[in-house]
Structures are given as structure tokens and as C-alpha cells.
Design a protein around this motif. Sequence first.
Motif, mmCIF file in Angstrom:
data_model
loop_
_atom_site.group_PDB
_atom_site.id
_atom_site.type_symbol
_atom_site.label_atom_id
_atom_site.label_comp_id
_atom_site.label_asym_id
_atom_site.label_seq_id
_atom_site.Cartn_x
_atom_site.Cartn_y
_atom_site.Cartn_z
ATOM 1 N N MET A 107 0.824 -1.214 0.000
ATOM 2 C CA MET A 107 0.000 0.000 0.000
ATOM 3 C C MET A 107 0.858 1.262 0.000
ATOM 4 N N ASP A 108 1.983 1.248 0.700
ATOM 5 C CA ASP A 108 2.880 2.405 0.699
ATOM 6 C C ASP A 108 3.397 2.695 -0.706
ATOM 7 N N GLN A 109 3.589 1.639 -1.486
ATOM 8 C CA GLN A 109 4.091 1.801 -2.846
ATOM 9 C C GLN A 109 2.965 2.171 -3.812
ATOM 10 N N VAL A 110 1.822 1.521 -3.683
ATOM 11 C CA VAL A 110 0.747 1.641 -4.672
ATOM 12 C C VAL A 110 -0.212 2.792 -4.403
ATOM 13 N N PHE A 111 -0.551 3.042 -3.157
ATOM 14 C CA PHE A 111 -1.612 4.008 -2.872
ATOM 15 C C PHE A 111 -1.328 5.416 -3.399
ATOM 16 N N PRO A 112 -0.111 5.947 -3.251
ATOM 17 C CA PRO A 112 0.134 7.290 -3.809
ATOM 18 C C PRO A 112 -0.091 7.346 -5.329
ATOM 19 N N LYS A 113 0.266 6.282 -6.033
ATOM 20 C CA LYS A 113 0.043 6.232 -7.481
ATOM 21 C C LYS A 113 -1.453 6.177 -7.781
ATOM 22 N N HIS A 114 -2.165 5.373 -7.017
ATOM 23 C CA HIS A 114 -3.608 5.237 -7.191
ATOM 24 C C HIS A 114 -4.308 6.571 -6.900
ATOM 25 N N GLN A 115 -3.881 7.229 -5.854
ATOM 26 C CA GLN A 115 -4.442 8.535 -5.498
ATOM 27 C C GLN A 115 -4.201 9.545 -6.626
ATOM 28 N N ALA A 116 -3.036 9.494 -7.240
ATOM 29 C CA ALA A 116 -2.722 10.398 -8.352
ATOM 30 C C ALA A 116 -3.628 10.120 -9.551
ATOM 31 N N VAL A 117 -3.935 8.850 -9.806
ATOM 32 C CA VAL A 117 -4.849 8.498 -10.903
ATOM 33 C C VAL A 117 -6.233 9.076 -10.634
ATOM 34 N N ILE A 118 -6.700 8.937 -9.409
ATOM 35 C CA ILE A 118 -8.015 9.486 -9.062
ATOM 36 C C ILE A 118 -8.007 11.006 -9.214
ATOM 37 N N HIS A 119 -6.949 11.642 -8.771
ATOM 38 C CA HIS A 119 -6.840 13.099 -8.916
ATOM 39 C C HIS A 119 -6.906 13.497 -10.388
ATOM 40 N N GLN A 120 -6.207 12.740 -11.219
ATOM 41 C CA GLN A 120 -6.205 13.029 -12.659
ATOM 42 C C GLN A 120 -7.595 12.821 -13.259
ATOM 43 N N LEU A 121 -8.281 11.744 -12.849
ATOM 44 C CA LEU A 121 -9.621 11.464 -13.371
ATOM 45 C C LEU A 121 -10.625 12.550 -12.989
ATOM 46 N N LEU A 122 -10.435 13.148 -11.829
ATOM 47 C CA LEU A 122 -11.354 14.187 -11.370
ATOM 48 C C LEU A 122 -10.844 15.589 -11.708
ATOM 49 N N GLY A 123 -9.866 15.633 -12.599
ATOM 50 C CA GLY A 123 -9.275 16.903 -13.011
ATOM 51 C C GLY A 123 -10.192 17.760 -13.865
ATOM 52 N N GLY A 124 -11.342 17.241 -14.241
ATOM 53 C CA GLY A 124 -12.305 18.039 -14.993
ATOM 54 C C GLY A 124 -12.931 19.133 -14.152
ATOM 55 N N LEU A 125 -12.721 19.070 -12.840
ATOM 56 C CA LEU A 125 -13.213 20.102 -11.926
ATOM 57 C C LEU A 125 -12.029 20.708 -11.183
ATOM 58 N N ASN A 126 -12.079 22.011 -10.952
ATOM 59 C CA ASN A 126 -11.034 22.626 -10.137
ATOM 60 C C ASN A 126 -11.441 22.531 -8.667
ATOM 61 N N ASP A 127 -10.547 22.951 -7.785
ATOM 62 C CA ASP A 127 -10.785 22.811 -6.350
ATOM 63 C C ASP A 127 -12.032 23.567 -5.890
ATOM 64 N N GLU A 128 -12.244 24.749 -6.438
ATOM 65 C CA GLU A 128 -13.423 25.533 -6.058
ATOM 66 C C GLU A 128 -14.711 24.834 -6.471
ATOM 67 N N GLU A 129 -14.674 24.056 -7.533
ATOM 68 C CA GLU A 129 -15.857 23.318 -7.982
ATOM 69 C C GLU A 129 -16.044 22.027 -7.180
ATOM 70 N N LYS A 130 -14.950 21.418 -6.760
ATOM 71 C CA LYS A 130 -15.033 20.153 -6.022
ATOM 72 C C LYS A 130 -15.647 20.325 -4.636
ATOM 73 N N LEU A 131 -15.259 21.361 -3.926
ATOM 74 C CA LEU A 131 -15.721 21.533 -2.543
ATOM 75 C C LEU A 131 -17.246 21.611 -2.423
ATOM 76 N N PRO A 132 -17.938 22.471 -3.177
ATOM 77 C CA PRO A 132 -19.404 22.480 -3.056
ATOM 78 C C PRO A 132 -20.042 21.192 -3.568
ATOM 79 N N LEU A 133 -19.445 20.568 -4.567
ATOM 80 C CA LEU A 133 -19.993 19.315 -5.086
ATOM 81 C C LEU A 133 -19.916 18.215 -4.023
ATOM 82 N N ILE A 134 -18.820 18.159 -3.293
ATOM 83 C CA ILE A 134 -18.687 17.189 -2.200
ATOM 84 C C ILE A 134 -19.825 17.384 -1.206
ATOM 85 N N GLU A 135 -20.066 18.615 -0.800
ATOM 86 C CA GLU A 135 -21.131 18.906 0.166
ATOM 87 C C GLU A 135 -22.507 18.575 -0.403
#
Length: 145
Positions: free
Chosen positions: A105-133
Motif C-alpha cells: 500500500m505504501d508503494q501503490v496508494f500514492p500512485k492510485h491517489q494520483a490516478v483518481i486526482h487526474q480522473l477528477l481533473g475536470g473540476l477545479n478545487d473551487e468546484e469540487k468543494l461544493p460538489l462534495i457537500e
Amino acid sequence: MNNEEQRSLKLFVVLSRAAQSIMKRVEEDMKHYGMNPTEFAVLELLDHKGAQPIQKIGTKILLASSSITYVVDKLEKKNFLRRKACPNDRRVTFAEITEEGKAFMDQVFPKHQAVIHQLLGGLNDEEKLPLIEQLKKLGKFAEKD
């Protein structure tokens, strides 16, 4: 069907399709590491939250309890987790991540997290926060009786 009902249906379709598209790509990423989504979810839970009663894992990762034993068996064969008897209650068995599982997990999780970040890159941080709520609010409302 009135406009509000049509918008609700449209939201449901768009939300479902977005979730399916994202999950498909996330599952592809997990397969690169020889894991399916359920195995990865169990290992992530144990890595981040520590040992868990096997009987409770299903509710924490939204999986039927009947499937948990199979997944725990698979992860145990990979030496990523071990079963540990509860000292206070013989009916309870814990699943605990091993050193090998932790290293994985120490090896894989950071890479996996980066993939998720890239997949959700269609929204910027200001758009993500209200959507989460908003999605939390929607989920909680749907859970009501």
C-alpha cells in the motif's frame, strides 16, 4: 412529467454515467496492481484504520458480508493480511494488514491517489468543494426512510 421531475431524472442519469466512467478507469488502475476493487478497498481500510473485525468490514466498504470471507481469504493468500482472534470474544476475528500488505500500500496508494486526482481533473478545487457537500446532502437525504 414536470420540469423538476425531468431535472431529477437528468441528474440521476448524468450522476450514474459519471460514476460508471470514473469507476471503470479506477478499476483498470487497480488491475495493474493485481487487485480487484473489493480487495483494494479492504486493504485500504486496514491500512488507514488498522485491524478491523471481519464481520464489520462489509458495512465499512459497502459490500455484502457473504463476500468478505472470500476477499479476506484472497488477501491472506497474498500475505497482505492475517486473521487475528479477539482476546475478549471468541466469536470475533480481526483482519490485520501485514508488513507485506503495508509495503504494498505504501508503494501503490500514492500512485492510485494520483490516478483518481487526474480522473477528477475536470473540476477545479473551487468546484469540487461544493460538489462534495451537495453529494453528501443528496446521499443523506436518500438514506432517510
